[in-house]
Design an enzyme around this catalytic site. Sequence first.
Site, PDB file in Angstrom:
ATOM      1  N   GLN B 178      11.361  -5.320  -6.405  1.00 11.33           N
ATOM      2  CA  GLN B 178      12.077  -4.055  -6.253  1.00 11.33           C
ATOM      3  C   GLN B 178      13.530  -4.247  -5.826  1.00 11.33           C
ATOM      4  O   GLN B 178      14.304  -3.291  -5.827  1.00 11.33           O
ATOM      5  CB  GLN B 178      11.361  -3.158  -5.234  1.00 11.33           C
ATOM      6  CG  GLN B 178      10.016  -2.633  -5.711  1.00 11.33           C
ATOM      7  CD  GLN B 178      10.132  -1.693  -6.899  1.00 11.33           C
ATOM      8  OE1 GLN B 178      11.209  -1.197  -7.246  1.00 11.33           O
ATOM      9  NE2 GLN B 178       9.010  -1.456  -7.563  1.00 11.33           N
ATOM     10  N   CYS B 324      -5.424  10.947  -4.107  1.00 11.92           N
ATOM     11  CA  CYS B 324      -5.821  11.264  -5.479  1.00 11.92           C
ATOM     12  C   CYS B 324      -5.003  10.521  -6.511  1.00 11.92           C
ATOM     13  O   CYS B 324      -5.411  10.396  -7.649  1.00 11.92           O
ATOM     14  CB  CYS B 324      -5.694  12.751  -5.731  1.00 11.92           C
ATOM     15  SG  CYS B 324      -7.078  13.645  -5.040  1.00 11.92           S
TER      16      CYS B 324
HETATM   17  C1  PLP Z   1       6.960  -5.029  -5.133  1.00 13.34           C
HETATM   18  C2  PLP Z   1       6.276  -5.287  -6.438  1.00 13.34           C
HETATM   19  N1  PLP Z   1       5.699  -6.481  -6.660  1.00 13.34           N
HETATM   20  C3  PLP Z   1       5.086  -6.761  -7.829  1.00 13.34           C
HETATM   21  C4  PLP Z   1       5.006  -5.841  -8.845  1.00 13.34           C
HETATM   22  C5  PLP Z   1       4.272  -6.200 -10.100  1.00 13.34           C
HETATM   23  O1  PLP Z   1       5.103  -6.412 -11.177  1.00 13.34           O
HETATM   24  P1  PLP Z   1       4.504  -6.415 -12.649  1.00 13.34           P
HETATM   25  O2  PLP Z   1       4.177  -5.005 -12.961  1.00 13.34           O
HETATM   26  O3  PLP Z   1       5.585  -6.946 -13.529  1.00 13.34           O
HETATM   27  O4  PLP Z   1       3.316  -7.302 -12.626  1.00 13.34           O
HETATM   28  C6  PLP Z   1       5.593  -4.583  -8.653  1.00 13.34           C
HETATM   29  C7  PLP Z   1       5.545  -3.544  -9.715  1.00 13.34           C
HETATM   30  O5  PLP Z   1       4.687  -2.722  -9.848  1.00 13.34           O
HETATM   31  C8  PLP Z   1       6.231  -4.297  -7.424  1.00 13.34           C
HETATM   32  O6  PLP Z   1       6.778  -3.091  -7.197  1.00 13.34           O
END
Ligand code: PLP
Lengths: 274, 393
Positions: B178, B324
């Site tokens: 992020q 939910c």
């Molecule tokens: C903090 C964080 N780590 C890992 C992921 C996983 O990434 P990906 O969807 O590319 O596997 C996300 C996304 O959903 C995320 O927000």
Amino acid sequence: MWEYTEKVKEHFLNPRNVGVIDDADGVGEVGSLACGDALTLYLKIDENERIQDAKFQTFGCASAIASSSALTEMIKGRTLEEAAKVTNDDIAQFLGGLPKEKMHCSVMGREALEKAIADYRGEAEKKVEGNIVCECFGVTDLQIERAVKENHLRTIEEVTDYTKAGGGCESCHDRIQEIIDHVLGMVHEPPKKARKLTNIQKIKLIEETLDREVKPSLKQDGGDIELVDVDGNTVLVKLRGTCATCSISQVTLKDYVEKKLRELVVPELVVEEV
Amino acid sequence: MERIYLDNNATTQVAPEVLEEMLPYLQDLYANPSSMYSFAGEVSQKLKEARRRVAALLGAQAEEIVFTSCGSESDSTAIWAAVHSQPEKRHIVTTRVEHPAVKNLCEHLSHRGWRVTFVPVDAKGRLDTDLLYRSLTPDTAIVSVMWANNETGVVFPIADIAREVRARGIVFHTDAVQAVGKVPIDLQSLEVDFLSLSGHKLHAPKGVGVLYIRKGTKFSPFLIGGHQERGRRGGTENVASIIALGKACELAGSHMHDENSRVRKLRDRLEAGLLASIPASAVNGDPEHRLPNTTNIGFESVEGEAILLLMDRHRICASSGSACTSGSLEPSHVLRAMGVPFTSAHGSVRFSLSIYNTDAEIDYVIEKLPPIIERLRSLSPFWKKQAAAHAAG
Ligand SMILES: Cc1ncc(COP(=O)(O)O)c(C=O)c1O
């Protein structure tokens, strides 16, 4: 994205009978903020024990609001005796079905109705019936048992969908399994015999049973099964994958598939390979 | 307005420049970059460029970049590598607010004999770093702490944590999925061993990620196969997406200022506008240490899914941490770890912006949301009580 029927959406967007009846004759409150959904049902009941008016307030997701709205529509104008027969499944049916993860919303409706009727009849506020099994959501063994019986639940996941029990820390899963086993053991024979199925219902149930109970375990061993036809009580199937060539396929058919279908659909079934 | 997309922490639109850059590699330039002819050379040159572009955004060296299939794979690979290259060490430290990609893997390992410390956060989502440092032992194989939280946008002090962890000779991983593209990152000046990022959070397509592996860090591959990525991740490269990610990193570098000025202002205006017009609402998280694009607001006595569905009627896209919508029956583990009361956890909504959002869109949301909350509150049996309590202070 939850997949809701048009009817659920419609009742969510335009809920009927929202509000409070100040001089209600019966009030039923279920759920809590902590649980994420709650419903207060108000009933106005005339001298012939007919429900003149019903109103609700609901905190919760779209299906909780729609279930509450549906419930009030279903019971208005009915006698208490009639209303008391409304099951959670009736509420779900009225809405054209609910996603299985949301079935607990319909159960909440049924519980609120029961409480409101008990309140009207002056039955002392029943203490928590039974013993708490799921601490996270405050669900008792009796509530779980009832949901299992009424909705023919077979797995912990299904129990969670209907009652929320087991949906939190999961430490009560063993206990829920015990309750399921207990109910299954108890109701094994009679309801199966008592059940009269139309042909369509039978075929559907066979299909569902194959999908849910049989296919997953065959697939673990690299096999699969396909329903070809149902002729009276003869179920014609095709085995695929490793099952098809496996020398014990006959054993699989008779000992496993047939047994499952007899147990879960009707005891007269015979399974044959085509 | 066709759609007001305020869910960029879930995924982002592929930037038009990125799409343009990748398309030829889905069409004419389809060679396997490992092949010997010059047709393949063109492709492998372009992959090298992508690797350099990613490295440049992170302040890393090109050889330290390993392409993976997603952020989750990068997370798994880092933790797996640390655990398997140090089999004698049986302790893992992470936080209670990680993405499931890290959280569920650590829980999985905890059932297989590893001891895992999940470090708590306070009510604003700030990490208890003292507790983290105290939990470190010679038995600790890896510390994995996310750079920025996907639900609240809270940013952890990664530079400090990395320094303390590495000073004890322990491997440090950060899930920066992020953070990349939203806040500046300079790995040269940081003591980070592993860093994960994911393409689809910064305007590249879904299904491509990166694991940064600091030179000299002990490694053991997660996906064992061919020589690709220098044996650190087997499998023919997802060429077009990698090239897209390279372009997206280049763009992110040039948009960094916009993200931290204009987007931040839009976010702040949205937040202030909603808080001012909706009573009994509050921000979840730490406004002092937060991504510029994210706000998470709890609306008391209403339920998130209902809010999202009514917003959807106005074509507004956002997320909620309510039970939910979290796919379970309990509100998000992040909000629970922060001790956000149930009254507002169920009614939490996350808005996450991008450089493509406009002032008009923010105005639209500030106009449309208050009546939605009011409408749901008028259905709620709790609202009268809550409102009274709120008015009483
Ligand atoms: C903090 C964080 N780590 C890992 C992921 C996983 O990434 P990906 O969807 O590319 O596997 C996300 C996304 O959903 C995320 O927000």
